[in-house]
Design a protein around this motif. Sequence first.
Motif, PDB file in Angstrom:
ATOM      1  N   SER A   1      -0.270  14.226   0.926  1.00 40.28           N
ATOM      2  CA  SER A   1       0.651  13.793  -0.201  1.00 40.28           C
ATOM      3  C   SER A   1       2.038  13.867  -0.218  1.00 40.28           C
ATOM      4  O   SER A   1       2.284  14.970   0.486  1.00 40.28           O
ATOM      5  N   CYS A   2       2.880  13.267  -0.940  1.00 40.85           N
ATOM      6  CA  CYS A   2       4.364  13.644  -0.661  1.00 40.85           C
ATOM      7  C   CYS A   2       4.964  13.238  -2.265  1.00 40.85           C
ATOM      8  O   CYS A   2       4.244  12.289  -2.888  1.00 40.85           O
ATOM      9  N   ALA A   3       5.751  13.951  -2.582  1.00 43.47           N
ATOM     10  CA  ALA A   3       6.313  13.819  -3.890  1.00 43.47           C
ATOM     11  C   ALA A   3       7.397  12.880  -3.921  1.00 43.47           C
ATOM     12  O   ALA A   3       7.591  12.222  -5.053  1.00 43.47           O
ATOM     13  N   VAL A   4       7.701  12.370  -2.739  1.00 41.57           N
ATOM     14  CA  VAL A   4       8.730  11.169  -2.604  1.00 41.57           C
ATOM     15  C   VAL A   4       7.985  10.175  -1.803  1.00 41.57           C
ATOM     16  O   VAL A   4       7.709  10.736  -0.623  1.00 41.57           O
ATOM     17  N   HIS A   5       8.324   8.755  -1.768  1.00 40.43           N
ATOM     18  CA  HIS A   5       8.031   7.884  -0.711  1.00 40.43           C
ATOM     19  C   HIS A   5       9.124   7.283  -0.180  1.00 40.43           C
ATOM     20  O   HIS A   5       9.876   6.563  -0.644  1.00 40.43           O
ATOM     21  N   CYS A   6       9.394   7.672   1.354  1.00 40.53           N
ATOM     22  CA  CYS A   6      10.658   7.223   1.992  1.00 40.53           C
ATOM     23  C   CYS A   6      10.144   6.059   2.710  1.00 40.53           C
ATOM     24  O   CYS A   6       9.063   6.155   3.586  1.00 40.53           O
ATOM     25  N   ARG A   7      10.850   4.983   2.643  1.00 43.17           N
ATOM     26  CA  ARG A   7      10.412   3.762   2.812  1.00 43.17           C
ATOM     27  C   ARG A   7      10.216   3.563   4.499  1.00 43.17           C
ATOM     28  O   ARG A   7       9.610   2.670   5.270  1.00 43.17           O
ATOM     29  N   TYR A   8      11.283   4.473   5.090  1.00 41.17           N
ATOM     30  CA  TYR A   8      11.225   4.205   6.620  1.00 41.17           C
ATOM     31  C   TYR A   8      10.244   5.136   7.277  1.00 41.17           C
ATOM     32  O   TYR A   8      10.209   5.291   8.462  1.00 41.17           O
ATOM     33  N   CYS A   9       9.445   5.799   6.553  1.00 47.89           N
ATOM     34  CA  CYS A   9       8.242   6.959   7.032  1.00 47.89           C
ATOM     35  C   CYS A   9       7.515   6.563   7.864  1.00 47.89           C
ATOM     36  O   CYS A   9       6.627   5.307   7.814  1.00 47.89           O
ATOM     37  N   PHE A  10       7.271   7.121   9.192  1.00 47.52           N
ATOM     38  CA  PHE A  10       6.509   6.651  10.092  1.00 47.52           C
ATOM     39  C   PHE A  10       5.050   7.001   9.957  1.00 47.52           C
ATOM     40  O   PHE A  10       4.059   6.744  10.539  1.00 47.52           O
TER      41      PHE A  10
ATOM     42  N   GLY B   1       2.748  16.945   7.196  1.00 47.18           N
ATOM     43  CA  GLY B   1       1.996  16.165   6.369  1.00 47.18           C
ATOM     44  C   GLY B   1       2.173  14.665   6.625  1.00 47.18           C
ATOM     45  O   GLY B   1       2.411  14.237   7.923  1.00 47.18           O
ATOM     46  N   GLY B   2       2.286  13.925   5.435  1.00 47.61           N
ATOM     47  CA  GLY B   2       2.246  14.309   3.978  1.00 47.61           C
ATOM     48  C   GLY B   2       3.451  15.618   4.037  1.00 47.61           C
ATOM     49  O   GLY B   2       4.288  15.949   4.766  1.00 47.61           O
ATOM     50  N   ASP B   3       3.191  16.169   2.866  1.00 41.28           N
ATOM     51  CA  ASP B   3       3.910  17.420   2.489  1.00 41.28           C
ATOM     52  C   ASP B   3       3.102  18.567   2.269  1.00 41.28           C
ATOM     53  O   ASP B   3       2.372  18.745   1.268  1.00 41.28           O
TER      54      ASP B   3
ATOM     55  N   LEU C   1      13.396  21.499   6.588  1.00 41.35           N
ATOM     56  CA  LEU C   1      13.822  20.826   5.395  1.00 41.35           C
ATOM     57  C   LEU C   1      13.992  19.225   6.148  1.00 41.35           C
ATOM     58  O   LEU C   1      14.106  19.084   7.261  1.00 41.35           O
ATOM     59  N   HIS C   2      14.063  18.344   5.218  1.00 36.80           N
ATOM     60  CA  HIS C   2      14.172  16.737   5.672  1.00 36.80           C
ATOM     61  C   HIS C   2      15.365  16.342   4.483  1.00 36.80           C
ATOM     62  O   HIS C   2      14.912  15.952   3.525  1.00 36.80           O
ATOM     63  N   VAL C   3      16.423  16.211   5.113  1.00 38.81           N
ATOM     64  CA  VAL C   3      17.762  15.960   4.261  1.00 38.81           C
ATOM     65  C   VAL C   3      18.495  14.742   5.015  1.00 38.81           C
ATOM     66  O   VAL C   3      18.594  14.997   6.244  1.00 38.81           O
TER      67      VAL C   3
ATOM     68  N   THR D   1       8.963  20.314   5.420  1.00 42.46           N
ATOM     69  CA  THR D   1       8.644  19.755   4.119  1.00 42.46           C
ATOM     70  C   THR D   1       9.931  19.111   3.564  1.00 42.46           C
ATOM     71  O   THR D   1      11.013  19.544   3.882  1.00 42.46           O
ATOM     72  N   ARG D   2       9.503  18.159   2.527  1.00 44.80           N
ATOM     73  CA  ARG D   2      10.857  17.627   1.945  1.00 44.80           C
ATOM     74  C   ARG D   2      10.849  18.222   0.250  1.00 44.80           C
ATOM     75  O   ARG D   2      11.659  17.796  -0.387  1.00 44.80           O
ATOM     76  N   LEU D   3      10.021  18.678  -0.030  1.00 51.29           N
ATOM     77  CA  LEU D   3       9.634  19.219  -1.449  1.00 51.29           C
ATOM     78  C   LEU D   3      10.589  19.951  -1.963  1.00 51.29           C
ATOM     79  O   LEU D   3      11.260  19.748  -3.071  1.00 51.29           O
TER      80      LEU D   3
ATOM     81  N   GLY E   1       0.780  -1.262   0.155  1.00 47.66           N
ATOM     82  CA  GLY E   1      -0.193  -0.006   0.084  1.00 47.66           C
ATOM     83  C   GLY E   1       0.726   1.472   0.088  1.00 47.66           C
ATOM     84  O   GLY E   1       0.312   2.107   0.095  1.00 47.66           O
ATOM     85  N   PHE E   2       2.126   1.163  -0.360  1.00 50.16           N
ATOM     86  CA  PHE E   2       3.078   2.233  -0.282  1.00 50.16           C
ATOM     87  C   PHE E   2       4.044   2.213  -1.370  1.00 50.16           C
ATOM     88  O   PHE E   2       5.100   1.859  -1.202  1.00 50.16           O
ATOM     89  N   PRO E   3       3.422   2.649  -2.553  1.00 47.04           N
ATOM     90  CA  PRO E   3       4.137   2.425  -3.921  1.00 47.04           C
ATOM     91  C   PRO E   3       5.433   3.257  -3.944  1.00 47.04           C
ATOM     92  O   PRO E   3       5.575   4.393  -3.240  1.00 47.04           O
TER      93      PRO E   3
HETATM   94  S1  SF4 Z   1       9.331  11.181   5.449  1.00 49.11           S
HETATM   95 FE1  SF4 Z   1       8.158  12.988   4.674  1.00 49.11          FE
HETATM   96  S2  SF4 Z   1       8.222  13.048   2.441  1.00 49.11           S
HETATM   97 FE2  SF4 Z   1       9.102  11.038   3.014  1.00 49.11          FE
HETATM   98  S3  SF4 Z   1       7.028   9.910   2.821  1.00 49.11           S
HETATM   99 FE3  SF4 Z   1       7.297  10.725   4.885  1.00 49.11          FE
HETATM  100  S4  SF4 Z   1       6.134  12.496   5.227  1.00 49.11           S
HETATM  101 FE4  SF4 Z   1       6.504  12.116   2.851  1.00 49.11          FE
END
Ligand code: SF4
Length: 340
Positions: A114-123, A159-161, A219-221, A190-192, A44-46
């Motif tokens: 919504s997010c522009a990137v899907h980070c696999r570790y995201c909580f 978010g999301g973002d 930011l998230h880097v 934001t990570r955008l 469910g998290f493509p």
């Molecule tokens: S870490 Fe941030 S940008 Fe990445 S999927 Fe999670 S909410 Fe979205």
Amino acid sequence: MAQPQPQRSDWRQTWREAITDPRELLGLLDLDHLAAGLPAADAGFPLRVPRGFAARMRRGDARDPLLLQVLPQLAEQATRPGYATDAVGDGAARAARGVLHKYAGRALLIASGSCAVHCRYCFRRHFPYAEDTAAAGHWQQAVVYVRDHADVHELILSGGDPLSLATSKLAELSAALADIPHLHRLRIHTRLPVVLPERVDGELLAWIGALPWPVAVVLHVNHAAELDTAVADACTRLRDAGALLLNQSVLLRGVNDDVETLAALSERLFACGVLPYYLHQLDRVHGAAHFEVDDPRAEALIEALRACLPGYLLPRLVREEPGKPSKTPLRSVEMPESIR
Ligand code: SF4
Ligand SMILES: *Cc1c(COP(=O)(O)O)cnc(C)c1O
């Protein structure tokens, strides 16, 4: 005379062109042979990766730190005790539609799902966004909540973002909040600007520049290689618009869990006008256990980092624990020989 319209970039088009097929990403990186190891289902998290972010990955390197953040792995299917779907108690902290109020003085809006990137570790990979964003219903519940809680001095858009929303939608929110006297600050998580720097267009900058509050953009880097010149330019534009720039990272095994990588990240952030804020211990969310760095090692890494960076480039190592009044700092330890 009519004011010139601030320039709008076609960032939504760039967003839509993101890579969503893991096989295509592996092909672009000359890593086709890894396709056999992809999980059959995406839980469910493509996969989602903007092309500009993929372009910063090293070709032919299966251990590339940017690739590891986004590529679905078989290891995600392992269950581990202590790992849950709501790892940080968001369910219990929900104060109104899309509003989380856990900490004194600041409330957090789940502005968008919504997010522009899907980070696999995201909580938040398991968070039921679709039903519960603050932007739904023209922000009404969120604005009423802030207005009714005089102890909320800072509003955090998360978010999301939140920058996945149209700038006009963000402007709708800021206009509705503008006359609330106890609101003193706005923060945007934001990570955008990192994964899709095109988002930082003239329209967004005009909105930020005209806000009635000081603005911090967090930011998230996670790795210095994420910060190419397009991102550095986006950071400069945000700063010129008046935003204070901070960064939060997640400590991720195989991505950034060594002293050189963390030091290089802080140095590169500073060169982009961004100060390190938090280094988060991973939230124990289902599917992310393979990224975990244990606490003794995390603490030792920070001590080693302290010995090679100025204090203002040292992020605070924290974990989020349900029911606590703030993020929890990890304790300091003596630097063990193995890390030195
Ligand atoms: S870490 Fe941030 S940008 Fe990445 S999927 Fe999670 S909410 Fe979205
Ligand atoms: C992390 C978080 C914050 C922000 O915490 P700071 O320590 O101020 O950065 C605020 N609200 C919620 C619900 C959070 O999870």
